[in-house]
Scaffold this active site. Structure first.
Site, PDB file in Angstrom:
ATOM      1  N   LYS A  25       0.836  -1.193   0.000  1.00  0.00           N
ATOM      2  CA  LYS A  25       0.000   0.000   0.000  1.00  0.00           C
ATOM      3  C   LYS A  25       0.878   1.253   0.000  1.00  0.00           C
ATOM      4  O   LYS A  25       0.677   2.164  -0.795  1.00  0.00           O
ATOM      5  CB  LYS A  25      -0.912  -0.036   1.229  1.00  0.00           C
ATOM      6  N   ARG A  94      -3.061   2.813   8.746  1.00  0.00           N
ATOM      7  CA  ARG A  94      -3.374   1.555   8.065  1.00  0.00           C
ATOM      8  C   ARG A  94      -2.151   0.662   7.990  1.00  0.00           C
ATOM      9  O   ARG A  94      -1.043   1.130   7.733  1.00  0.00           O
ATOM     10  CB  ARG A  94      -3.802   1.829   6.621  1.00  0.00           C
ATOM     11  N   GLY A 103      -5.778 -11.155   8.560  1.00  0.00           N
ATOM     12  CA  GLY A 103      -5.512 -11.406   9.970  1.00  0.00           C
ATOM     13  C   GLY A 103      -4.833 -10.247  10.657  1.00  0.00           C
ATOM     14  O   GLY A 103      -4.739 -10.203  11.877  1.00  0.00           O
ATOM     15  N   MET A 105      -4.397  -6.133  11.639  1.00  0.00           N
ATOM     16  CA  MET A 105      -5.226  -4.960  11.836  1.00  0.00           C
ATOM     17  C   MET A 105      -5.271  -4.189  10.535  1.00  0.00           C
ATOM     18  O   MET A 105      -4.259  -4.025   9.881  1.00  0.00           O
ATOM     19  CB  MET A 105      -4.613  -4.087  12.933  1.00  0.00           C
ATOM     20  N   ARG A 338      -3.633  -0.307  -7.226  1.00  0.00           N
ATOM     21  CA  ARG A 338      -2.819  -1.514  -7.362  1.00  0.00           C
ATOM     22  C   ARG A 338      -3.220  -2.193  -8.664  1.00  0.00           C
ATOM     23  O   ARG A 338      -4.277  -1.880  -9.229  1.00  0.00           O
ATOM     24  CB  ARG A 338      -3.048  -2.457  -6.188  1.00  0.00           C
ATOM     25  N   HIS A 454     -13.040 -29.834   4.591  1.00  0.00           N
ATOM     26  CA  HIS A 454     -12.869 -31.199   4.094  1.00  0.00           C
ATOM     27  C   HIS A 454     -13.424 -31.342   2.682  1.00  0.00           C
ATOM     28  O   HIS A 454     -12.752 -31.856   1.777  1.00  0.00           O
ATOM     29  CB  HIS A 454     -13.576 -32.174   5.050  1.00  0.00           C
ATOM     30  N   ARG A 579       0.871 -46.267 -18.641  1.00  0.00           N
ATOM     31  CA  ARG A 579       0.740 -47.325 -17.638  1.00  0.00           C
ATOM     32  C   ARG A 579       0.275 -48.600 -18.325  1.00  0.00           C
ATOM     33  O   ARG A 579      -0.547 -48.541 -19.243  1.00  0.00           O
ATOM     34  CB  ARG A 579      -0.285 -46.955 -16.583  1.00  0.00           C
ATOM     35  N   ARG A 635       5.647 -47.770 -18.984  1.00  0.00           N
ATOM     36  CA  ARG A 635       6.062 -48.239 -17.657  1.00  0.00           C
ATOM     37  C   ARG A 635       5.661 -49.703 -17.501  1.00  0.00           C
ATOM     38  O   ARG A 635       4.495 -50.046 -17.683  1.00  0.00           O
ATOM     39  CB  ARG A 635       5.379 -47.410 -16.568  1.00  0.00           C
ATOM     40  N   SER A 786      12.535 -40.689 -14.951  1.00  0.00           N
ATOM     41  CA  SER A 786      11.260 -39.994 -14.941  1.00  0.00           C
ATOM     42  C   SER A 786      10.815 -39.928 -13.487  1.00  0.00           C
ATOM     43  O   SER A 786      10.630 -40.958 -12.841  1.00  0.00           O
ATOM     44  CB  SER A 786      10.241 -40.743 -15.799  1.00  0.00           C
ATOM     45  N   ASP A 791       4.262 -40.951  -6.052  1.00  0.00           N
ATOM     46  CA  ASP A 791       4.807 -41.868  -5.063  1.00  0.00           C
ATOM     47  C   ASP A 791       5.941 -41.220  -4.273  1.00  0.00           C
ATOM     48  O   ASP A 791       6.093 -41.448  -3.083  1.00  0.00           O
ATOM     49  CB  ASP A 791       5.307 -43.157  -5.740  1.00  0.00           C
ATOM     50  N   CYS A 854       6.589 -37.482 -14.472  1.00  0.00           N
ATOM     51  CA  CYS A 854       5.307 -37.999 -14.946  1.00  0.00           C
ATOM     52  C   CYS A 854       4.294 -38.133 -13.820  1.00  0.00           C
ATOM     53  O   CYS A 854       3.307 -38.819 -13.953  1.00  0.00           O
ATOM     54  CB  CYS A 854       5.506 -39.336 -15.649  1.00  0.00           C
ATOM     55  N   TYR A 874      11.554 -32.591 -19.760  1.00  0.00           N
ATOM     56  CA  TYR A 874      10.134 -32.541 -20.072  1.00  0.00           C
ATOM     57  C   TYR A 874       9.282 -32.781 -18.837  1.00  0.00           C
ATOM     58  O   TYR A 874       9.757 -33.315 -17.835  1.00  0.00           O
ATOM     59  CB  TYR A 874       9.760 -33.567 -21.156  1.00  0.00           C
TER      60      TYR A 874
END
Lengths: 901, 901
Positions: A25, A94, A103, A105, A338, A454, A579, A635, A786, A791, A854, A874
């Protein structure tokens, strides 16, 4: 810190690049001041001062004098002084950190008012009511944010006065009533804080400044920073600015504006104006604003000046800006500017417009848009029309458009879905028990919880449409219905539509329109045609430039010829992950796979493998055809074999019941023995991947043979197949060595018998932490790596995605343990470190090692930047993410930041 | 390589330190030559030459000339020349790498014989038979090892000649018969190799040398090296040595000797001698050897000379040596020496004896023994006596003494064990289905498979006694019996005894004697008492010195006061891991834990926690008492809560059956819903550890309160409790920060209410790879790290120990994927790298960070060395491994190697 340290800067001393020191600001106020725009005078106390305060528990010694110095200058500039009983200077205080941060002021206005100066203000403004209302606001804001008093106490007292006057509106209160309110507010302060509201204006200001500093460590701010990994010692700046008033009469007002349409990018005058009002009133929505263009009729001078300023700001910032301004007695004041937020479509259109206007070049245009925005443009969209009525709007938690029958429990969702019905699961909030229902549903709607609830977290993880926190809805799960604010009752089975991109909820079916951007990718829209919309044109231009600039190739994860072909249309440069486990499914194959698993001896097993081989060969042949001339990384089988058998618990129950009924089934008994024998406590860390290849004789050899034979057949047919063979789950070079030898033997056999030379690269997934840690050794036997970041994330964090994402990730996000699920966006510090270690060690052991990724992160914007930085060759991602990855790879190459503008 | 390179060294040019260049055998032959001992002259071709050969596919150019030069010198020294038809020089060609390595070509004797020189040898030796037998041996050995012909072809031809002569013994064949054998052998060579057996002695020698080089890359050698991580380019040396003959008459002979008793360490004359024989014959066991001491009567001169040489060698090598020698016509020749293998007991006794003899100091004595040897001395031992009869001897696969009833299936093992019977599981070989039986049994006996068989690997992992590969036993699992070589039949239920340290198997119960070393640790034997045996005395002296020298502290993993007290007697300096999950078991607690898990709302949960708290407090109180004055590291609850509930499959079956019978149980239904809701696909990577602490309100707070209150109570009672609080499964510093805050809050509350200051260290396990990778950040919130190397190994390798160890580790060991399970001994390259990364980052972020390890590796010798090298402060292990860790920590500090002597 020397005694010469500068803790305070006048607005005229800074510029927009100094966000770290002056906050966002403050830096923009300084920039506008220096552009000569009408900014009320003021000064900024630096983030350095905040850091000092937090570290030492008090302000630096020199701060007081420096503030006094700047305050004196401010008073001089304004011709008023703070606390002057006759003509008081009022200021706003401010907060403003470098990154906008909830969060903390926010703001205290009207600092400088007390029992005496309130009368001077009244005299100057010619309005007793205005002065007392300003004083009332000061005590209320100060009490809440500086003194930490519960805001409801003030609201209650205010309401009481209104009740006493028999009104519900502030506007019906006159100066006397408001003076009564002030008295009551002061009593509240005394009772709650054991002190009087400070009459000394400088004390008010100093307390407000310290309160801003303290708010840096509020609970919400701490959690937010923990989540976003904002350094906890960055600190916030404080802006002290002379007050100007838009509520001094009809010749005054306040407004917000955009330099062009943030919804579509169209040029024109966009904004709102409210006469005789302050910013607060606009937010409170007490009166209706008028379109900004009406200011022309109200105050031509101010309007023209504003238009000039906006044009100048856009040229200066070379981007859409948003603006807050106030008109005080026909005089225009700029309070904030802004670079403005915009929709995804507008982002693309504006970027190319600015290029055409000569303000930015194509490099910059690519930097200005993001992959997330592009992804939004690829979702199908609800179109207006149809007879659906909007019920409410909740939070846009997970994008997409879902239409289905409302159901109110997981069981019902599954039941309806099994019947072939599309359903939308409606809950107050979801918990892990709702998982099966969420899977079965087209979308999820909740009345509680935010974007880290959730429902939101799990839906995003699944790529499922979700609207959450639709608080106006009353959901009655027992009664299987919900009620909209207009009283409409929606029962189980009623069709509703939810828009995960906007949060809108409708009763009835809203028509869905496929994305024009997707139609363009599919080749159905010619970007050069006259009637093509601006969005497609812009996307085309920007993606074309991104493709020219990017260093990363983009491949796709695809297991079928259809997916392969689509991904190719979307710009994929090959398959990074094909796969083979899906090839073990299907009615003709299940039996063979079961035979393979239950094989009694080598011969039995080999005959099952021999029967599977031609089926696999055919799969590969079709994929090689779809990807002719491009690399296809296959794979070898990864999942544990027992995944192809029935579930232990289900089968156990079936067998027990059959025995109980005196109808034992020999086949099931034998199957149960096998399932029990192969059962694993943690299958993810069990007998799978390369381990299977080493332990089940002939399995990998069969797959390699199928690949090699398919390649030979394709070559004989004049094609250009480019298979690459990838060994999964390698943790030690010895595993790879052993499989590599077998693979090369089979390849040589096939090549010899076909008389054709096929020499696929042989490489490995890096998905086990140990593989990354010993990558130097592994590179000795691998022609490519790769990274299997799914995992790798699971093992590096010790997270079984199936288990933990639904069980507690929303709580982790809430508590700020992380800002985004590490499965959505690559965890740079942990998983990323392993990627980096492996890339470096691999390349230094084998300079021409090809490096790719991948995991699903291959299509995540932030992660693509990381992979660019680490120097991979890649990324590979699902077909629909290919354009996103292309764009982000270009942006990364052009030094665009991860968030876009 | 310059042309000046030296590829060949005379025995007189090397010494025992040059193993890398000359191989172990060559270096020791050189050492003996330089000591002036009677070594037949010879020379060594270096490992450099081997490396050159393997790299370039041929020998270096200069090698031929250098071999010729040394051969000429050898001929001169012996006064004979190679291939001389009248008096030929014969040589042996032997491989010898730096590390002894199975799978390589061993030896070709009698090189230099051909159709002509065989007659000269006969004349010189005065024995036609001797000469033709030597020639026969040459062709046979050369054919097998150099030409790669199947040895059975030679054996068959030899047997045929014997059959034709109507005999079964070689000794009945005369020169003519043996000449016939030679002719047949030559035919075999021609048929198998398409070439004649080479008549040129130099060609014989050169081919043999190259064959040694080639054998470096034999399959077995490659697998062995892969497993042991011996660099594949180390290469082997080749020793060429003049032949001497022990089979020239009764004034000749051959023998082996030890400089003291390798079984007990006692001083004296130990060895065997065989008159008129060659080394091969001793191995073949055709005739019985006589005790070495008898040589005194046979050839006093050779005997006295040998005694002198042995004494000199022991003084020179400062250790027990073993020796091979030959007497050729009363002349003694030394063929080999090396530091000799010995039993665990002898190792300790000899080490202190050598100290007392002034040959080595105590530092060296500590280096000379190993933790593995100490561990062997701690097992209870079978003692002779009793009426058990030995049935056979198999391989000593996993140490210990097991007595129990023979059972032949996993089901029976479980059934008998459930009845309270001790059982020994007897199988031909085991597979993963036998796991439950192995768990139920005292020990495992198999008739097939070696030390890397499934049975051996899994038993070692469980610390269970195992004898495997007892090939003389015929195991009939269907008939539930096995038959010993003497015809004894052992049926199911018969008591047998198996000794995992020696491989012996008895029928009947062999009395077991507790280890005197354990009795010493327990304080039951005074090491200074007169009647204390040498073993205990030596162990005491060596451990005392190790304790003085070591830098690592040794703590224990203990969850009960009993274990704590025992570990303390065994020398533990505190508890490094006190698990709290066992405290959730037991009849009084199960109900409370179930209530906690099924709690409906916060209040319900808190009341369960409140009821558990005093029970936990009491547990801690007793442990603090046992470990008064020493640190006790308490790990907060780690396992997933559903582990405390019934198994899903079992419960599902129970509920289904109850419903089928029309007797539904409401409680079970409710429980099943909970179990299903909490079920995890991969619980190891699920909701446990710190995740539980963050997600289940009050759980960790309850545990911290119990610890703090117990500490206060103990302090009030005058004790000196030293708790440390350890947070498990942390992957991100944010998790630790959140729990740390809660922990400190609870501690402060308890301290305030008790009026006592308890300030435990708060630290974390490093067991998730990400924790190691971000250890620098985590150290900001942790006062100590304790490496949980079990989980760290599981996640770094992606191995669920429960699943993979039994499923395929034996195959991995067989294929050389690793040399030892990474759960037995820390994987330095992968897991170790993470430990190192974390230790360095942690220490540099917080220099006084305490670092320990509490996985099972804390008691593994090799791993202890690693932890010493990485600079940890302590290791923690099970009580019984504490002395082992003390010794190895001392050895590591003294620079002892990991294997000992």
């Amino acid at each position: 810190m020397t005694s010469r340290a500068t803790w305070v800067y006048d607005f005229s001393e800074g510029n927009k690049e100094q966000k770290d020191l002056l906050g966002g600001k403050g830096a923009n106020l300084a920039e506008m001041t220096n552009l000569g725009l009408p900014v009320p005078p003021g000064f900024t106390i630096t983030t350095d001062a905040c850091r000092y305060y937090l570290e030492h528990g008090g302000t630096p010694e020199e701060l007081d004098a420096q503030v006094t110095e700047h305050l004196t200058a401010l008073e001089k500039a304004m011709g008023k002084s703070l606390g002057d009983p006759d003509d008081p200077l009022l200021v706003s205080v401010r907060s403003g950190a470098a990154a906008s941060m909830p969060g903390m002021m926010e703001t205290v206005l009207n600092v400088g008012l007390n029992d005496e100066s309130v009368r001077g203000l009244a005299a100057q403004a010619g309005s007793e009511r205005f002065a007392w209302d300003s004083y009332r606001r000061l005590i209320q804001m100060f009490g809440k944010t500086v003194l930490g008093i519960d805001g409801e106490l003030f609201d209650d007292a205010f309401d009481e006065v209104k009740r006493e006057q028999g009104t519900e509106s502030d506007l019906d209160l006159d100066a006397e009533h408001l003076s009564d309110v002030v008295a009551r507010f002061k009593t509240i302060v005394r009772e709650q804080c054991d002190r009087d509201f400070p009459m000394d204006p400088r004390e008010q200001m100093d307390l407000a400044i310290n309160a801003v500093f303290d708010s840096w460590n509020s609970d919400r701010a701490v959690i937010y920073r923990r989540r976003e990994r904002i350094p906890s010692d960055a600190g916030t700046a404080v802006n002290v600015c002379a007050m100007v008033f838009g509520n001094l009469g009809m010749d005054s007002g306040t407004g917000v504006a955009f330099t062009r349409d943030p919804g579509s990018g169209a040029q024109g005058v966009y904004g709102d104006y409210l006469q005789n009002a302050q910013g607060e009133d606009v937010v409170a929505g007490i009166r209706n604003t008028v379109p900004l263009v009406d200011l022309q009729g109200i105050d031509r001078g101010a309007y023209d000046q504003l238009m000039g300023i906006m044009s100048r700001l856009e040229g200066h910032y070379r981007d859409l800006c948003d603006i807050e301004f106030t008109v005080e007695r026909n005089r225009l004041w700029m309070l904030q500017t802004r670079v403005g937020k915009r929709t995804a479509a507008a982002a693309f259109v504006i970027a190319t417009q600015l290029v055409d206007e000569g303000l930015i070049d194509m490099d910059e245009a690519v930097r200005r848009v993001t992959g997330d925005q592009l992804a939004q443009l690829m979702f199908p969209r609800f179109v207006s029309g149809g007879d659906a009525t909007q019920l409410t709007q909740g939070m846009n938690a997970s994008p997409g458009a879902a239409v289905g029958r409302a159901v109110f429990s997981s069981e019902e969702a599954v039941r309806w879905a099994d019947r072939g019905e599309d359903v939308v699961l409606v809950r107050r909030e979801t918990n892990p028990d709702d998982l099966s229902g969420m899977i079965a549903a087209q979308g999820v709607l909740t009345s509680r919880g935010g974007k880290t609830s959730h429902a939101a977290v799990v839906a995003r993880g699944m790529g499922k449409t979700c609207v959450c926190g639709a608080e106006e809805l009353r959901v009655d799960t027992k009664g299987r219905k919900f009620t909209a604010p207009d009283g409409t009752v929606v029962d189980e089975g009623d069709v509703i539509s939810i828009d995960g991109s906007t949060g809108r909820v409708w009763l009835g079916e809203v028509p869905v329109e496929p994305s024009s951007v997707v139609r363009y990718f599919e080749g159905e829209i010619d970007p050069a045609a006259e009637d093509t919309d601006d969005i497609v044109r812009s996307v085309h231009r920007i993606l074309t430039h991104a493709d020219e600039q990017r260093r990363l190739d983009v491949r796709t994860n695809a297991d079928t010829p259809e997916d392969s072909a689509r991904a190719r249309r979307f710009g994929a440069q090959g398959i990074g992950l094909c796969r083979t486990e899906h090839m073990f499914l299907g009615s003709d194959r299940r039996k063979l796979v079961e035979k393979l698993i239950l094989a009694d001896g080598d011969e039995d097993r080999q005959s099952a493998l021999d029967a599977l081989e031609p089926l696999q060969r055919q799969d590969f042949l079709e994929i090689f055809e779809a990807m002719d001339g491009l690399p296809v990384t296959v794979r070898l089988l990864d999942p544990p074999l027992h995944e192809f058998l029935p579930d232990l618990t289900e089968l156990s129950v079936r067998v027990a019941l059959a025995e109980e009924r005196g109808e034992p089934d020999e086949g099931n008994l034998r199957l149960l023995a096998a399932v029990r024998g192969m059962h694993e406590s943690n299958p993810m860390l069990g007998l799978r991947g390369v381990r299977l290849g080493l332990v089940v004789p002939g399995l990998f050899a069969m797959q390699v043979r199928a690949i090699a034979e398919a390649a030979c057949e394709r070559k004989l047919a004049g094609g250009d197949p480019r298979p690459e063979i990838m060994i999964p789950l390698v943790g030690a070079v010895q595993e790879l060595e052993a499989i590599r030898e077998e693979t090369q033997r089979v390849l040589a056999e096939v090549c010899e018998s076909c008389g054709i030379d096929v020499q696929p690269l042989i490489g490995t997934m890096i998905e086990v932490p140990r593989a990354a840690l010993t990558a130097g050794e592994i590179a000795g036997s691998a022609e490519f790596f790769s990274f299997g970041t799914n995992d790798l994330t699971q093992m590096t964090w010790g997270f079984s995605r199936d288990d933990v994402e639904a069980a507690f990730f929303h709580q982790y996000l809430d508590k700020g343990i992380f800002g985004i699920s590490p499965f959505e966006s690559l965890d740079r510090d942990g998983v990323g470190r392993l990627v980096q270690i492996a890339a470096e060690a691999g390349r230094s052991a084998r300079p021409d090692l090809k490096l790719g990724i991948c995991g699903e992160h291959g299509g995540d914007p932030d992660s693509v930047h990381f992979f660019h930085e680490v120097g991979l060759d890649y990324v590979s991602c699902s077909p629909f993410r290919v354009p996103v990855a292309r764009l982000e790879a270009g942006r990364a190459a052009l030094g665009g930041d991860r968030a876009g503008s």
